[in-house]
Design a protein around this motif. Sequence first.
Motif, short mmCIF file in Angstrom:
data_model
loop_
_atom_site.label_atom_id
_atom_site.label_comp_id
_atom_site.label_asym_id
_atom_site.label_seq_id
_atom_site.Cartn_x
_atom_site.Cartn_y
_atom_site.Cartn_z
N PRO A 148 0.83 -1.21 0.00
CA PRO A 148 0.00 0.00 0.00
C PRO A 148 0.85 1.25 0.00
O PRO A 148 1.97 1.26 0.51
N SER A 149 0.31 2.29 -0.60
CA SER A 149 1.01 3.57 -0.58
C SER A 149 0.92 4.16 0.82
O SER A 149 0.04 3.84 1.60
N ARG A 150 1.85 5.01 1.15
CA ARG A 150 1.89 5.64 2.46
C ARG A 150 1.58 7.13 2.30
O ARG A 150 1.94 7.76 1.31
N THR A 151 0.92 7.71 3.28
CA THR A 151 0.56 9.11 3.20
C THR A 151 0.57 9.72 4.58
O THR A 151 0.45 9.02 5.59
N ASN A 152 0.74 11.02 4.64
CA ASN A 152 0.65 11.76 5.88
C ASN A 152 -0.60 12.62 5.82
O ASN A 152 -0.82 13.37 4.87
N TRP A 153 -1.44 12.50 6.82
CA TRP A 153 -2.75 13.14 6.80
C TRP A 153 -2.74 14.52 7.45
O TRP A 153 -3.79 15.05 7.79
N LYS A 154 -1.55 15.11 7.66
CA LYS A 154 -1.51 16.43 8.26
C LYS A 154 -2.20 17.45 7.35
O LYS A 154 -2.12 17.37 6.13
N PRO B 34 -1.14 7.11 10.46
CA PRO B 34 -1.56 5.76 10.84
C PRO B 34 -0.54 4.71 10.45
O PRO B 34 0.17 4.84 9.44
N GLY B 35 -0.46 3.65 11.25
CA GLY B 35 0.31 2.49 10.86
C GLY B 35 -0.53 1.62 9.94
O GLY B 35 -1.56 2.07 9.42
N PRO B 36 -0.13 0.38 9.69
CA PRO B 36 -0.93 -0.51 8.84
C PRO B 36 -2.35 -0.67 9.38
O PRO B 36 -2.54 -0.87 10.58
N PHE B 37 -3.32 -0.57 8.50
CA PHE B 37 -4.71 -0.74 8.93
C PHE B 37 -5.49 -1.51 7.87
O PHE B 37 -5.08 -1.61 6.71
N VAL B 38 -6.63 -2.05 8.29
CA VAL B 38 -7.49 -2.87 7.44
C VAL B 38 -8.79 -2.10 7.20
O VAL B 38 -9.31 -1.44 8.10
N CYS B 39 -9.30 -2.16 5.96
CA CYS B 39 -10.59 -1.55 5.61
C CYS B 39 -11.67 -2.63 5.56
O CYS B 39 -11.39 -3.80 5.25
N VAL C 287 -7.97 6.40 1.46
CA VAL C 287 -8.25 5.45 2.53
C VAL C 287 -8.01 4.03 2.04
O VAL C 287 -7.30 3.23 2.67
N TYR C 288 -8.58 3.68 0.88
CA TYR C 288 -8.46 2.31 0.40
C TYR C 288 -7.08 2.02 -0.19
O TYR C 288 -6.59 0.89 -0.09
N GLU C 289 -6.45 3.00 -0.78
CA GLU C 289 -5.12 2.79 -1.34
C GLU C 289 -4.05 2.62 -0.26
O GLU C 289 -3.05 1.93 -0.47
N THR C 290 -4.25 3.25 0.88
CA THR C 290 -3.24 3.16 1.94
C THR C 290 -3.52 2.02 2.90
O THR C 290 -2.68 1.73 3.77
N LEU D 7 -12.12 -1.58 -6.41
CA LEU D 7 -11.26 -1.11 -7.48
C LEU D 7 -10.00 -0.43 -6.95
O LEU D 7 -8.94 -0.49 -7.56
N LEU D 8 -10.10 0.20 -5.79
CA LEU D 8 -8.98 0.98 -5.26
C LEU D 8 -8.16 0.23 -4.23
O LEU D 8 -7.15 0.74 -3.75
N SER D 9 -8.58 -0.97 -3.87
CA SER D 9 -7.85 -1.74 -2.86
C SER D 9 -6.64 -2.42 -3.47
O SER D 9 -6.67 -2.87 -4.62
N ASN D 10 -5.57 -2.52 -2.69
CA ASN D 10 -4.37 -3.22 -3.13
C ASN D 10 -4.49 -4.73 -2.94
O ASN D 10 -4.03 -5.51 -3.77
N ARG D 11 -5.10 -5.13 -1.82
CA ARG D 11 -5.27 -6.55 -1.53
C ARG D 11 -6.64 -6.75 -0.88
O ARG D 11 -7.07 -5.93 -0.08
N CYS D 12 -7.30 -7.82 -1.24
CA CYS D 12 -8.63 -8.10 -0.70
C CYS D 12 -8.70 -9.52 -0.16
O CYS D 12 -8.17 -10.47 -0.77
#
Length: 710
Positions: free
Chosen positions: A189-195, A223-228, A306-309, A376-381
């Motif tokens: 997953p891509s990483r992002t900073n939500w500041k 956030p660290g690794p999370f599940v949607c 959200v889904y990409e990260t 469509l936007l998820s990396n792994r399901c």
Amino acid sequence: MGPPLLFHPGSGPDPDDEIRNARAWYRRIELPPEDKSLNLCSRHRALALTWDQFKAWPAGQDLPPHTGLGSLPEIKLKSEYCNFCRLVYRAVGDVPMDGTDVVGCWIRDGEIAGARTTSLRMRIVPHQIGLEDTRLPFQPFDVVPFDSGPQSSQTPFFGRRLKERQIDFSLVRNWMQQCAHWHGVECRPSRTNWKAGSSADNGVPFIRLLDLSENCLIETHSPGPFVCLSYVWGRAPVFKTLQGNIEQLKQPGSLESQLNAFPRSIRDAIEVVKMLGERFLWVDSICIVQDDDDDKERQISVMDRVYETASLTLVLAGGDSADSGIGGLEDGSRRTEQNTAHYSGSLVLVQLLPNCNQAIGKSVWNSRGWTYQERLLSNRCLVFIDDTVYFQCHRATWGEDYTAEDMRMAVCAPMMDIELSLNLDPSRAPLIAQHRINTHRTAYFPYYCRLVEEYTSRHMSFETDRILGFEAVLNKFRTTYGLSFMYGLPEEMLHESLLWQPGNRMKRVAGGKTSWPMFPSWSWAGWIGAVEYNSPHDFNGLPPKPDIFHSAPPASNAHSPPGFSPYGIGLRTRIGQFRLIIDDRSGKPEPPGRPFYRFGISTSSPPSSGEDPWLGSTRLPGRWRRKYRDGFTSPFWFIVLSEAYGFGADELGKMAAKKREPYSVLNVMLVEKLQPSPRQNQLVVERLGVGRMTKDAWSAVTELADILIV
């Protein structure tokens, strides 16, 4: 008299049919005498199947010919003593035992990178009915060798014994680890900073997550690794975070006290996350404040991120509500019985479960609008359906009942036609500055059209969410190509994107605080129902050109008159009256019950004698055909949109279409006049449909008018 047939031919083989000759599935083969004590009928003994046929077929060699397995009545009769017939009969189920013939088709299965051979599987299909036909007497299914010890290690693909009483989560954890180790950045997953402060963040300073260690709702910008979680709300009550309870949910331990109020799907998802050793979970109803419009707008605007990260998306595709939960999660919650056949002492065959896409395709989850962008936007399901689980990533599709886990696997049959991520190529983004260049058009527009078609075919509980449910996909196009959108249509290609047509029954989207339509008529978002674009592979499907008679391109910022909430499109073009006629020149038969109909376009006045001249056509919802079954008495208004290369195959017979000069056709819009505009001499119209007409038909209409389409 010739030898007996391996396949019952019905009316007999057609010697002129090259395809059937090449496949030779009706060939004559000597059958041995019938012997019920051998547990195989003579037909299936003549197949002489072995492990080698499934595991090592030369990559460059034609597949083995299809094989006749008998008619349905024959298979039912012989299932009393033939193991293979019994497997087929059980798989087919309770269907009319008519004369349908059953055929075994060999297809390539697993391909190891660099290998000179591929594994095969046998797909069992009914004969003489297309696989896409909904009238299939039974659904095709696949058969492979079953796990039987030493032989299994010699092929990268074979049937796997299912854990009988519940889903095998040790296998699921292995999938996660294997994907991480073998696929690397492709599935990471891509990483992002939500500041706050970055325009890319849309002003959203944090993401909310369920912290399953502290048992509370948290807000974090890193956030660290999370599940949607992706699931169906349905009619079940869904626990919601509100302005009145959010502060309580932030208190450590608060989730424990609320757990019983969560629907079963959310409770089960929490258990899965814990079993996978993860800590954080994103759930829409809890991580978005549902009674705060500002918060909803901000959070929905970053759904793509959200889904990409997320490191994983749990797809709960079983059932039709938030209380459906996960079948097979608890011990004893499923009873599995795999359909097998002992073919020989060294070969046991097993019927595979439907592959992941087949299983999802029939689910309520797959019919909902909001879930489209989530997958469509998820990396792994992890897809939970029918008491089993599938894993999908960019490189693999794995299931419980077959083994395909191999780091060298280039492709396997269950991977076909999957697409988890938009995976747009950022390197094409600079072409935006040259937005009139055809290479830019081909870079993204056909892809955009296909996604719109798939999305609009889905159901939205609230049709006013028509654009919101697609916003994350549009954001991908924005960030990758620098596009801007107006009610779901890319402004840079407005001429092209206006040319959508009804693909199903259509009605206007209305709602909000007034009874006025919420979205403009010229956007697909303004209508309920599936839409379609002309295929870019059409024999004359080159992109349209702005009409040379336009004095200016359409203005994307024209405000509608008072009483209309959507923005209008302002353009200066030609407007004229023409009649619709019951005349379809495509040469294609009209399917019964078709939800749309293609009408011909003719002169504004009926001819004094002879037939109406055909000037073009337009596709309209089927209700028009029912309403005007006796013909049209009054003409309609049309406006010119752009030039077209020619007529498509669904508009005019192919040979007739090819005789026309290139760009001798105009894209037109069928409109209804509404009211005068506050601007002097401006006409306000609504879109009813689009079509194509010959340029000659407009030769007498030369005056330009200011049009506002709302």
